[in-house]
Motif scaffolding. Structure first.
Motif, PDB file in Angstrom:
ATOM      1  N   GLY A  17     -10.890   6.426  -3.506  1.00 61.07           N
ATOM      2  CA  GLY A  17     -11.498   6.783  -2.226  1.00 61.07           C
ATOM      3  C   GLY A  17     -11.432   5.667  -1.195  1.00 61.07           C
ATOM      4  N   GLY A  18     -10.879   4.546  -1.585  1.00 62.83           N
ATOM      5  CA  GLY A  18     -10.843   3.408  -0.654  1.00 62.83           C
ATOM      6  C   GLY A  18      -9.518   3.223   0.053  1.00 62.83           C
ATOM      7  N   SER A  19      -8.541   4.075  -0.282  1.00 60.79           N
ATOM      8  CA  SER A  19      -7.212   3.852   0.304  1.00 60.79           C
ATOM      9  C   SER A  19      -7.245   4.105   1.809  1.00 60.79           C
ATOM     10  CB  SER A  19      -6.182   4.767  -0.356  1.00 60.79           C
ATOM     11  OG  SER A  19      -6.526   6.103  -0.133  1.00 60.79           O
ATOM     12  N   ARG A  20      -6.414   3.348   2.546  1.00 54.34           N
ATOM     13  CA  ARG A  20      -6.288   3.590   3.991  1.00 54.34           C
ATOM     14  C   ARG A  20      -4.880   4.075   4.242  1.00 54.34           C
ATOM     15  NH1 ARG A  20      -9.055  -1.547   5.119  1.00 54.34           N
ATOM     16  NH2 ARG A  20     -11.141  -1.066   4.432  1.00 54.34           N
ATOM     17  N   GLU A  21      -4.779   5.240   4.877  1.00 57.66           N
ATOM     18  CA  GLU A  21      -3.482   5.927   5.002  1.00 57.66           C
ATOM     19  C   GLU A  21      -2.919   6.017   3.582  1.00 57.66           C
ATOM     20  OE1 GLU A  21      -2.586   7.269   7.797  1.00 57.66           O
ATOM     21  OE2 GLU A  21      -4.174   6.381   8.990  1.00 57.66           O
ATOM     22  N   ASP A  22      -1.758   5.406   3.370  1.00 58.13           N
ATOM     23  CA  ASP A  22      -1.215   5.485   2.011  1.00 58.13           C
ATOM     24  C   ASP A  22      -1.261   4.118   1.322  1.00 58.13           C
ATOM     25  OD1 ASP A  22       0.592   4.183   3.588  1.00 58.13           O
ATOM     26  OD2 ASP A  22       2.357   5.265   2.832  1.00 58.13           O
ATOM     27  N   ARG A  23      -2.104   3.226   1.837  1.00 58.33           N
ATOM     28  CA  ARG A  23      -2.156   1.862   1.293  1.00 58.33           C
ATOM     29  C   ARG A  23      -3.326   1.672   0.334  1.00 58.33           C
ATOM     30  NH1 ARG A  23       2.406  -0.601   1.813  1.00 58.33           N
ATOM     31  NH2 ARG A  23       3.085   1.533   1.666  1.00 58.33           N
ATOM     32  N   CYS A  24      -3.144   0.822  -0.659  1.00 58.70           N
ATOM     33  CA  CYS A  24      -4.209   0.493  -1.609  1.00 58.70           C
ATOM     34  C   CYS A  24      -5.233  -0.410  -0.927  1.00 58.70           C
ATOM     35  CB  CYS A  24      -3.608  -0.224  -2.816  1.00 58.70           C
ATOM     36  SG  CYS A  24      -4.840  -0.886  -3.939  1.00 58.70           S
ATOM     37  N   GLU A  25      -6.519  -0.158  -1.187  1.00 57.87           N
ATOM     38  CA  GLU A  25      -7.532  -0.978  -0.505  1.00 57.87           C
ATOM     39  C   GLU A  25      -7.583  -2.399  -1.071  1.00 57.87           C
ATOM     40  OE1 GLU A  25     -11.622  -0.062  -0.689  1.00 57.87           O
ATOM     41  OE2 GLU A  25     -11.707   0.120  -2.863  1.00 57.87           O
ATOM     42  N   VAL A  26      -7.134  -2.557  -2.321  1.00 57.30           N
ATOM     43  CA  VAL A  26      -7.161  -3.894  -2.926  1.00 57.30           C
ATOM     44  C   VAL A  26      -5.981  -4.731  -2.419  1.00 57.30           C
ATOM     45  CG1 VAL A  26      -7.121  -5.190  -5.109  1.00 57.30           C
ATOM     46  CG2 VAL A  26      -8.334  -2.998  -4.966  1.00 57.30           C
ATOM     47  N   ARG A  27      -4.817  -4.099  -2.342  1.00 59.27           N
ATOM     48  CA  ARG A  27      -3.621  -4.791  -1.849  1.00 59.27           C
ATOM     49  C   ARG A  27      -2.955  -3.929  -0.783  1.00 59.27           C
ATOM     50  NH1 ARG A  27       0.124  -8.482  -5.403  1.00 59.27           N
ATOM     51  NH2 ARG A  27       1.028  -8.445  -3.339  1.00 59.27           N
ATOM     52  N   PRO A  28      -3.314  -4.136   0.467  1.00 58.08           N
ATOM     53  CA  PRO A  28      -2.757  -3.276   1.526  1.00 58.08           C
ATOM     54  C   PRO A  28      -1.225  -3.387   1.671  1.00 58.08           C
ATOM     55  CG  PRO A  28      -4.654  -4.532   2.304  1.00 58.08           C
ATOM     56  CD  PRO A  28      -4.299  -5.079   0.972  1.00 58.08           C
ATOM     57  N   ASP A  29      -0.628  -4.393   1.036  1.00 59.65           N
ATOM     58  CA  ASP A  29       0.842  -4.480   1.090  1.00 59.65           C
ATOM     59  C   ASP A  29       1.488  -3.536   0.070  1.00 59.65           C
ATOM     60  OD1 ASP A  29      -0.165  -6.072  -1.017  1.00 59.65           O
ATOM     61  OD2 ASP A  29       1.669  -7.279  -1.076  1.00 59.65           O
ATOM     62  N   ARG A  30       0.680  -2.912  -0.782  1.00 58.95           N
ATOM     63  CA  ARG A  30       1.222  -2.003  -1.779  1.00 58.95           C
ATOM     64  C   ARG A  30       0.736  -0.578  -1.528  1.00 58.95           C
ATOM     65  NH1 ARG A  30       5.128  -2.909  -3.249  1.00 58.95           N
ATOM     66  NH2 ARG A  30       5.006  -1.924  -5.287  1.00 58.95           N
ATOM     67  N   PRO A  31       1.576   0.409  -1.864  1.00 55.34           N
ATOM     68  CA  PRO A  31       1.117   1.802  -1.681  1.00 55.34           C
ATOM     69  C   PRO A  31       0.010   2.140  -2.685  1.00 55.34           C
ATOM     70  CG  PRO A  31       3.249   1.758  -2.780  1.00 55.34           C
ATOM     71  CD  PRO A  31       2.946   0.336  -2.407  1.00 55.34           C
ATOM     72  N   CYS A  32      -0.875   3.082  -2.294  1.00 54.59           N
ATOM     73  CA  CYS A  32      -1.892   3.586  -3.232  1.00 54.59           C
ATOM     74  C   CYS A  32      -1.157   4.384  -4.308  1.00 54.59           C
ATOM     75  CB  CYS A  32      -2.890   4.479  -2.500  1.00 54.59           C
ATOM     76  SG  CYS A  32      -3.924   5.452  -3.622  1.00 54.59           S
ATOM     77  N   ALA A  33      -1.339   4.007  -5.575  1.00 56.54           N
ATOM     78  CA  ALA A  33      -0.648   4.681  -6.673  1.00 56.54           C
ATOM     79  C   ALA A  33      -1.038   6.152  -6.713  1.00 56.54           C
ATOM     80  CB  ALA A  33      -0.993   4.005  -7.990  1.00 56.54           C
ATOM     81  N   TRP A  34      -2.300   6.447  -6.369  1.00 58.82           N
ATOM     82  CA  TRP A  34      -2.765   7.830  -6.449  1.00 58.82           C
ATOM     83  C   TRP A  34      -2.182   8.696  -5.345  1.00 58.82           C
ATOM     84  CZ3 TRP A  34      -4.465  10.959  -9.963  1.00 58.82           C
ATOM     85  CH2 TRP A  34      -4.810  10.389 -11.194  1.00 58.82           C
ATOM     86  N   GLN A  35      -1.869   8.115  -4.227  1.00 60.15           N
ATOM     87  CA  GLN A  35      -1.144   8.827  -3.172  1.00 60.15           C
ATOM     88  C   GLN A  35       0.249   9.202  -3.702  1.00 60.15           C
ATOM     89  OE1 GLN A  35      -2.141   9.572  -0.065  1.00 60.15           O
ATOM     90  NE2 GLN A  35      -0.210  10.113   0.929  1.00 60.15           N
ATOM     91  N   LEU A  36       0.867   8.241  -4.371  1.00 63.50           N
ATOM     92  CA  LEU A  36       2.209   8.478  -4.927  1.00 63.50           C
ATOM     93  C   LEU A  36       2.160   9.546  -6.016  1.00 63.50           C
ATOM     94  CD1 LEU A  36       3.510   4.794  -5.256  1.00 63.50           C
ATOM     95  CD2 LEU A  36       4.022   6.418  -3.431  1.00 63.50           C
ATOM     96  N   ILE A  37       1.115   9.470  -6.867  1.00 65.28           N
ATOM     97  CA  ILE A  37       0.987  10.439  -7.965  1.00 65.28           C
ATOM     98  C   ILE A  37       0.823  11.853  -7.383  1.00 65.28           C
ATOM     99  CG2 ILE A  37      -0.567  11.210  -9.817  1.00 65.28           C
ATOM    100  CD1 ILE A  37      -1.060   8.165 -10.397  1.00 65.28           C
ATOM    101  N   TYR A  38      -0.027  11.947  -6.372  1.00 62.00           N
ATOM    102  CA  TYR A  38      -0.268  13.261  -5.758  1.00 62.00           C
ATOM    103  C   TYR A  38       1.031  13.828  -5.170  1.00 62.00           C
ATOM    104  CZ  TYR A  38      -1.952  16.871  -2.589  1.00 62.00           C
ATOM    105  OH  TYR A  38      -2.133  18.066  -1.936  1.00 62.00           O
ATOM    106  N   GLN A  39       1.720  12.979  -4.389  1.00 56.75           N
ATOM    107  CA  GLN A  39       2.954  13.464  -3.741  1.00 56.75           C
ATOM    108  C   GLN A  39       3.991  13.880  -4.772  1.00 56.75           C
ATOM    109  OE1 GLN A  39       3.698  10.043  -1.332  1.00 56.75           O
ATOM    110  NE2 GLN A  39       2.939  11.025   0.527  1.00 56.75           N
ATOM    111  N   ARG A  40       4.101  13.082  -5.810  1.00 60.02           N
ATOM    112  CA  ARG A  40       5.110  13.340  -6.831  1.00 60.02           C
ATOM    113  C   ARG A  40       4.791  14.628  -7.596  1.00 60.02           C
ATOM    114  NH1 ARG A  40      10.004  13.121  -8.880  1.00 60.02           N
ATOM    115  NH2 ARG A  40      10.040  12.812 -11.114  1.00 60.02           N
ATOM    116  N   LEU A  41       3.507  14.782  -8.007  1.00 60.74           N
ATOM    117  CA  LEU A  41       3.131  15.988  -8.750  1.00 60.74           C
ATOM    118  C   LEU A  41       3.300  17.229  -7.871  1.00 60.74           C
ATOM    119  CD1 LEU A  41       0.007  14.820 -10.813  1.00 60.74           C
ATOM    120  CD2 LEU A  41       2.281  15.386 -11.684  1.00 60.74           C
ATOM    121  N   LYS A  42       2.992  17.085  -6.586  1.00 67.24           N
ATOM    122  CA  LYS A  42       3.183  18.196  -5.659  1.00 67.24           C
ATOM    123  C   LYS A  42       4.674  18.544  -5.586  1.00 67.24           C
ATOM    124  CE  LYS A  42       1.863  19.545  -0.991  1.00 67.24           C
ATOM    125  NZ  LYS A  42       1.586  19.010   0.333  1.00 67.24           N
TER     126      LYS A  42
END
Ligand code: SF4
Ligand code: SF4
Lengths: 104, 222
Positions: B162-187
């Motif tokens: 729940g902390g991601s901003r756009e598609d970025r991870c809140e812990v490391r904004p230089d990396r994509p949120c893995a869960w965004q990627l998982i969602y897109q891929r499963l879709k």
């Protein structure tokens, strides 16, 4: 790196003018590698100013002479390669190349 | 592949200080591909160590050698003579390589010249990214081939946090949120239903928490 290890006082890497390299981006890549070598030299406690990369056209002897003179000036100011000094009794800084020798 | 990075020259000098005859031993496999410990890096690091030794009068005598794989007996044997004629080994293999050498030469100090970082891939020239934490019980099939343990900073099996901003991870904004990627891929592969199931807590005994792991294949033993 080998040249410095073997006592070179300075190394000037000359690449083509930016954008006109026969190997397209070869001179840009070379510049990055040279920067990396400078970083490692600095880590080793060696003056990284002794390694320099310049870019110029093949038909620019005037520019080339200026860049070589500048390199010689830097090396003269720095003195002999410290590896040489550690290896042998320190000698006087060699006079190096005279201006007449590098003029085309 | 295993991805590693070299230690700095001052770190290596400190590790080697007091030794004279040093073998810098490279590995021709993973660490060659990730530009950390192959023949070329052995040459560069050895040069830097010789220069540092000259300047600081440390008296290092450095020999260079690279073998095909440091984690394999057949190739380690090829380094035996060089290891024996030197006082210490600076291994530019991964952590497994360093230990494989040390276990076979009990009288010889063997030091790690690299920091072994992760199991990953070459993303593009000069960029490597982490993909697997070797958890021992792979769940990739449930997440569209994207590892939530390795690529989500919170290792969440029921994400996102729940902390991601756009598609970025809140812990490391230089990396994509893995869960965004998982969602897109499963879709994309028509498997979004997988996300309706709650994943139970993972059993970490198959991972490092269960102690140092061993695999025994009786069918291959002599
Ligand atoms: S689930 Fe485990 S084995 Fe599979 S990619 Fe992730 S860390 Fe590696
Ligand atoms: S923002 Fe995404 S990748 Fe980062 S911790 Fe949260 S769920 Fe994991």
């Amino acid at each position: 790196m080998k040249a410095f290890e073997n006592g070179a006082d300075g190394v000037l890497v000359a690449g083509c003018e930016e954008g006109s390299c026969h190997f397209s981006e070869g001179n840009f890549l070379a510049k990055r590698r040279v920067n990396y070598a400078r970083q490692i030299l600095a880590e080793a406690g060696f003056e990284s100013e002794r390694l320099r990369m310049v870019n110029l056209g093949a038909a620019d002897p005037g520019i080339f002479v200026g860049l070589v003179e500048d390199m010689i000036k830097t090396v003269r100011e720095l003195g002999p390669n410290p590896c040489k000094q550690a290896d042998a009794a320190p000698e006087a800084m060699p006079e190096g190349i005279t201006e007449q020798e590098i003029r085309p | 592949m295993i991805v590693a990075e070299r230690k700095t020259i001052p770190e290596l000098v400190e590790i080697l200080n007091g030794h004279k005859k040093i073998l810098v031993l490279g590995c021709g496999t993973c660490v060659t591909v990730c530009l950390a410990g192959g023949e070329r890096e052995v040459s560069i690091i050895s040069s830097a160590l010789r220069i540092a030794s000259n300047i600081r009068k440390l008296d290092f005598e450095i020999e260079e050698l690279t073998i095909e794989r440091q984690c394999d007996n057949v190739f380690i044997e090829q380094a035996t003579e060089a290891i024996e004629r030197n006082d210490v080994v600076l291994s530019l293999g991964c952590g497994a390589g360093v230990q494989a050498i040390a276990e076979r030469f009990l009288e010889k100090p063997v030091y790690a010249g690299l920091n072994t970082e992760f199991i990953g891939v070459l993303e593009e020239r000069g960029i490597w990214t982490e993909k697997c934490a070797a958890c021992g019980a792979c769940v990739l099939h449930q997440y569209g081939g994207i590892c939530p343990i390795t690529r989500c900073a919170k290792h969440m099996l029921n994400g996102p946090c729940g902390g991601s901003r756009e598609d970025r991870c809140e812990v490391r904004p230089d990396r994509p949120c893995a869960w965004q990627l998982i969602y897109q891929r499963l879709k994309g592969i028509g498997q979004l239903d997988r996300l309706k199931k709650i994943a139970p807590p993972k059993n970490w005994e198959t991972s490092l928490d269960g102690g140092c792991r061993v695999i025994i294949r009786e069918d291959h033993r002599i």
